[in-house]
Design a protein around this motif. Structure first.
Motif, short mmCIF file in Angstrom:
data_model
loop_
_atom_site.label_atom_id
_atom_site.label_comp_id
_atom_site.label_asym_id
_atom_site.label_seq_id
_atom_site.Cartn_x
_atom_site.Cartn_y
_atom_site.Cartn_z
N ASP A 17 0.96 -1.35 0.08
CA ASP A 17 -0.06 0.12 -0.01
C ASP A 17 0.85 1.33 0.00
N PHE A 18 0.45 2.10 -0.99
CA PHE A 18 1.33 3.47 -1.16
C PHE A 18 0.59 4.41 -1.71
N LYS A 19 0.73 5.63 -1.19
CA LYS A 19 0.29 6.73 -1.94
C LYS A 19 1.15 7.74 -2.78
N ILE A 20 0.52 7.89 -4.05
CA ILE A 20 1.51 8.49 -5.06
C ILE A 20 1.31 10.00 -5.14
N ILE A 21 2.07 11.07 -4.81
CA ILE A 21 1.61 12.36 -4.83
C ILE A 21 2.65 13.15 -6.03
N PHE A 22 2.04 13.49 -7.06
CA PHE A 22 2.53 14.08 -7.95
C PHE A 22 1.80 15.45 -8.34
N SER A 23 1.23 15.51 -9.73
CA SER A 23 0.44 16.34 -10.27
C SER A 23 -1.12 16.08 -9.82
N SER A 24 -1.05 14.72 -9.39
CA SER A 24 -2.33 14.38 -8.97
C SER A 24 -2.02 13.38 -7.88
N PHE A 25 -2.89 13.03 -6.82
CA PHE A 25 -2.74 12.23 -5.46
C PHE A 25 -3.66 10.88 -6.02
N LYS A 26 -3.12 9.79 -5.58
CA LYS A 26 -3.57 8.51 -5.63
C LYS A 26 -3.24 7.47 -4.79
N THR A 27 -3.78 6.49 -4.46
CA THR A 27 -3.32 5.46 -3.54
C THR A 27 -3.42 4.20 -4.49
N ILE A 28 -2.41 3.06 -4.23
CA ILE A 28 -2.44 2.04 -5.04
C ILE A 28 -2.07 0.92 -3.93
N LYS A 29 -2.49 -0.23 -4.48
CA LYS A 29 -2.34 -1.47 -3.80
C LYS A 29 -1.67 -2.26 -5.00
N GLN A 30 -0.50 -3.00 -4.49
CA GLN A 30 -0.07 -4.04 -5.37
C GLN A 30 0.27 -5.16 -4.88
N SER A 31 0.60 -6.51 -5.83
CA SER A 31 0.69 -7.60 -5.43
C SER A 31 2.34 -7.91 -5.23
N PRO A 32 2.76 -8.27 -4.31
CA PRO A 32 4.23 -8.69 -4.25
C PRO A 32 4.40 -10.29 -4.90
N VAL A 33 3.52 -10.87 -4.86
CA VAL A 33 3.57 -12.20 -5.94
C VAL A 33 3.70 -11.93 -7.24
N ILE A 34 2.68 -11.40 -7.77
CA ILE A 34 2.95 -11.01 -9.33
C ILE A 34 3.59 -9.71 -9.56
N GLY A 35 3.88 -9.01 -8.69
CA GLY A 35 4.65 -7.70 -9.05
C GLY A 35 4.00 -6.69 -9.72
N ILE A 36 2.87 -6.55 -9.66
CA ILE A 36 2.13 -5.42 -10.18
C ILE A 36 1.02 -4.89 -9.49
N ARG A 37 0.30 -3.58 -9.85
CA ARG A 37 -0.64 -3.04 -9.25
C ARG A 37 -1.84 -3.86 -9.27
N THR A 38 -2.54 -4.03 -8.02
CA THR A 38 -3.96 -4.89 -8.51
C THR A 38 -5.05 -3.78 -8.14
N GLU A 39 -4.60 -2.58 -7.74
CA GLU A 39 -5.81 -1.83 -7.44
C GLU A 39 -5.25 -0.43 -7.35
N GLU A 40 -5.93 0.54 -7.84
CA GLU A 40 -5.43 1.99 -8.16
C GLU A 40 -6.64 2.97 -7.88
N SER A 41 -6.71 3.77 -7.24
CA SER A 41 -7.86 4.92 -6.79
C SER A 41 -7.75 5.78 -8.12
N ASN A 42 -8.98 6.54 -8.04
CA ASN A 42 -9.00 7.51 -9.29
C ASN A 42 -7.97 8.76 -8.69
N ALA A 43 -7.41 9.34 -9.75
CA ALA A 43 -6.60 10.52 -9.26
C ALA A 43 -7.71 11.70 -8.97
N LEU A 44 -6.93 12.35 -7.87
CA LEU A 44 -7.44 13.68 -7.52
C LEU A 44 -6.34 14.47 -7.73
N PRO A 45 -7.03 15.97 -7.92
CA PRO A 45 -5.70 16.99 -8.05
C PRO A 45 -4.83 17.25 -6.87
#
Length: 87
Positions: A17-45
């Motif tokens: 679980d991480f929060k990504i803050i750039f020109s937009s803000f979103k949260t992500i969930k990722q799977s360490p088993v398959i090595g990719i994101r499994t869920e991503e929130s909509n981008a907010l400003p």
């Protein structure tokens, strides 16, 4: 930002679980088993345009995008080497 980027926190070991803050803000969930994101929130400003970082949702440690990405790449390489050895 690519959706296949994988992040890991070197402080607490969070790899889900991480929060990504750039020109937009979103949260992500990722799977360490398959090595990719499994869920991503909509981008907010992002109301503070100068903020550019990745934040661990568990320990709240902040990293620049490049540092977090490099740690994730090393993790995935090590995981693949380990999987190849046990195969």
């Amino acid at each position: 930002m690519m959706t296949n980027e994988f992040f890991i926190c070197p402080v607490c070991g969070n790899n889900k679980d991480f929060k990504i803050i750039f020109s937009s803000f979103k949260t992500i969930k990722q799977s360490p088993v398959i090595g990719i994101r499994t869920e991503e929130s909509n981008a907010l400003p992002n109301l503070r345009d100068t903020d550019n970082y990745i934040e661990c949702s568990w320990c709240l440690k902040k990293y620049t995008h490049d540092v977090a990405l490099n740690i994730g790449r090393r993790y995935m390489r090590a995981l693949k080497r380990f999987q190849n050895k046990i195969s």
